[in-house]
Design an enzyme around this catalytic site. Structure first.
Site, PDB file in Angstrom:
ATOM      1  CG  HIS A 159      -1.846  -0.843   1.266  1.00 16.27           C
ATOM      2  ND1 HIS A 159      -3.156  -0.628   0.946  1.00 16.27           N
ATOM      3  CD2 HIS A 159      -2.128  -1.990   1.718  1.00 16.27           C
ATOM      4  CE1 HIS A 159      -3.727  -1.833   1.081  1.00 16.27           C
ATOM      5  NE2 HIS A 159      -3.734  -3.041   0.941  1.00 16.27           N
ATOM      6  CG  ASP A 353       0.716   9.297   0.551  1.00 20.42           C
ATOM      7  OD1 ASP A 353       1.065   8.704   1.115  1.00 20.42           O
ATOM      8  OD2 ASP A 353      -0.235  10.518   1.398  1.00 20.42           O
TER       9      ASP A 353
END
Length: 448
Positions: A159, A353
């Site tokens: 993730h 991110d």
């Protein structure tokens, strides 16, 4: 197809199992509903060392999902979770190798906990189960299962970002980590760049490329409904009244050095300095729940943010206006949806991110006939899909300030055009499509 078996370090708490509140639980909701499922991982509890050999798996059935959890000892929590997963792998994967504090014993505990999880899960498996492992805590988990004779299909999804090999190889035993990952049948990452980085690492270590991009999304219909309902919430009304007609800029990030919060505050300060016509006429609400607050790097970050917010408010504020409203407590998801819908602009400016679902939630929450503007870091995974946001380099305060000014003066026709394209991207790639695409790939037959 047999059961879907989800493995993650943390399993939703008992209170979140009936009504998922966010994160992985929401992303996997559709996949888990399709049939009998098992979710395995850490209970969130720590036990004394003398209880190490007497631990058993706790199980709770909620509708069609069995939640199976196991405790960690204090030393396992410290070495596996705090020091290796979050003190080594997290900063490395966010391109901050200088923050690593490597101790070989922590890596040994990390590997031991993965083996421990594998032993406990293997007792629960059926021959036709499909296993989906999540995130950096569990890089070597499939190899630990294979060593126990498990032949099931095993997929892995990361993730967070994955760095280029030139940076990844700074990790002691990086080659061993990538070798262990060969035990997975499918490996998924958020973006093509991250998949390319991992595949380059594989090839540098003598393995074939096998990572693929499976961008994650949200449930936009559900979040849009929450945002619409939030308009009628008393606390949303309180926020609206406090604005006194001024536009609202919002930022929502947990406290982490990857989120670019000091840089964002400096960008907002540059905005006030370079565009004084906005002074006293805009409200910036930054919601930053504290996480890992007992870790030195995070304590230092919070201190830096507290001081910067105080300095900006002291220098630019007035007796009836505070430039930055800075909250360090969490806000319920339904309220956030209402706050997003009220906002005229969102600042989503991480330094790095994996995806950043705040950007997608903000877009889903907007009024279709009068959307706010999204200011998004080029280094968020979401930027690849959301090119109609105002893309910025978070290291450049002036670029952030220019984007803020542009967002607040943007003609409605341009906001509508950008908002339409952003909505299309958010509704095209959803949590449901992400899980479906990954599991379809994992279900394919592969040569032995």
């Amino acid at each position: 197809m047999g059961r879907l078996v989800v493995v993650s370090n943390r399993v939703p708490s008992s209170s979140d199992r009936h009504h998922p509140a966010g994160g992985l639980a929401v992303a996997l909701q559709d996949a888990l509903r399709r049939g009998e499922s098992l979710w395995f991982g850490w209970s969130g509890k720590q036990v004394a060392e003398e209880e190490k050999h007497s631990r058993t798996v706790s199980q709770e059935q909620v509708e069609n999902v069995t939640y199976a959890t196991i405790d960690l000892t204090h030393s396992e929590f410290d070495g596996f979770y705090q020091k290796y997963s979050n003190g080594i792998l997290w900063p490395l994967c966010h391109y901050r190798a200088g923050l690593m504090d490597f101790i070989r014993r922590d890596r040994e505990i990390y590997l031991d906990v993965n083996k421990f999880y594998a032993r406990k899960l293997s007792d629960l498996l059926r021959p036709d189960d499909i296993i989906w492992v999540h995130d950096y805590h569990l890089f070597p988990f499939a190899q630990a299962l294979r060593n126990l004779g498990v032949k099931n299909k095993i997929g892995f999804f990361l993730h967070i970002p994955f760095p280029p090999w030139s940076l990844m190889k700074s990790l002691p035993s990086a080659v061993s980590l990538l070798k262990n990952m060969q035990a997975y049948d499918v490996i998924g990452l958020q973006t093509e760049d991250d998949a390319r980085n991992m595949n380059d690492g594989f090839m540098q270590c003598g393995f074939g490329p096998r990572a693929q991009a499976f961008p994650i999304g949200i449930d936009p219909d559900s979040f849009a409904r929450q945002a619409e309902a939030g308009e009628h919430d008393a606390e949303v009304h309180r926020l609206k009244a406090s604005l006194r007609g001024r536009p609202l800029v919002i930022g929502v990030d947990r406290l982490d050095y990857s989120k670019g919060l000091p840089e964002r505050f400096l960008g907002y300060e540059a905005f006030l300095k370079r565009f004084p016509e906005h002074k006293g006429k805009v409200m910036y609400l930054q919601i930053t729940p504290v996480s890992r607050g007992n870790v030195a790097d995070y304590k230092a970050l919070k201190r830096d943010l507290d001081e910067t917010a105080g300095r900006i408010n002291g220098m630019y504020g007035d007796f009836d206006w505070t430039p930055i409203r800075y909250l360090t407590q969490s806000v319920p998801r339904h309220l956030l949806a209402g706050f997003y819908r009220l906002a005229d602009a969102a600042l989503v400016t991480p330094l790095r991110d994996g995806m950043n679902l705040v950007a997608k939630e903000f877009v889903a929450a907007q009024k279709e006939h009068n959307p706010g503007s999204l200011i998004l870091s080029r280094f968020a995974g979401a930027a690849a899909e959301m090119e109609d946001a105002l893309l910025v380099n978070p290291h450049d305060p002036e670029e952030i300030s220019d984007a803020l000014h542009r967002a607040l003066i943007m003609p409605k026709a341009e906001r509508l055009a950008r908002g339409k394209k952003l909505r299309e991207s958010v509704w095209r790639v959803t949590a449901s499509s992400w899980a479906r695409d990954f599991l379809e790939e994992l279900s394919k037959d592969r040569p032995e």
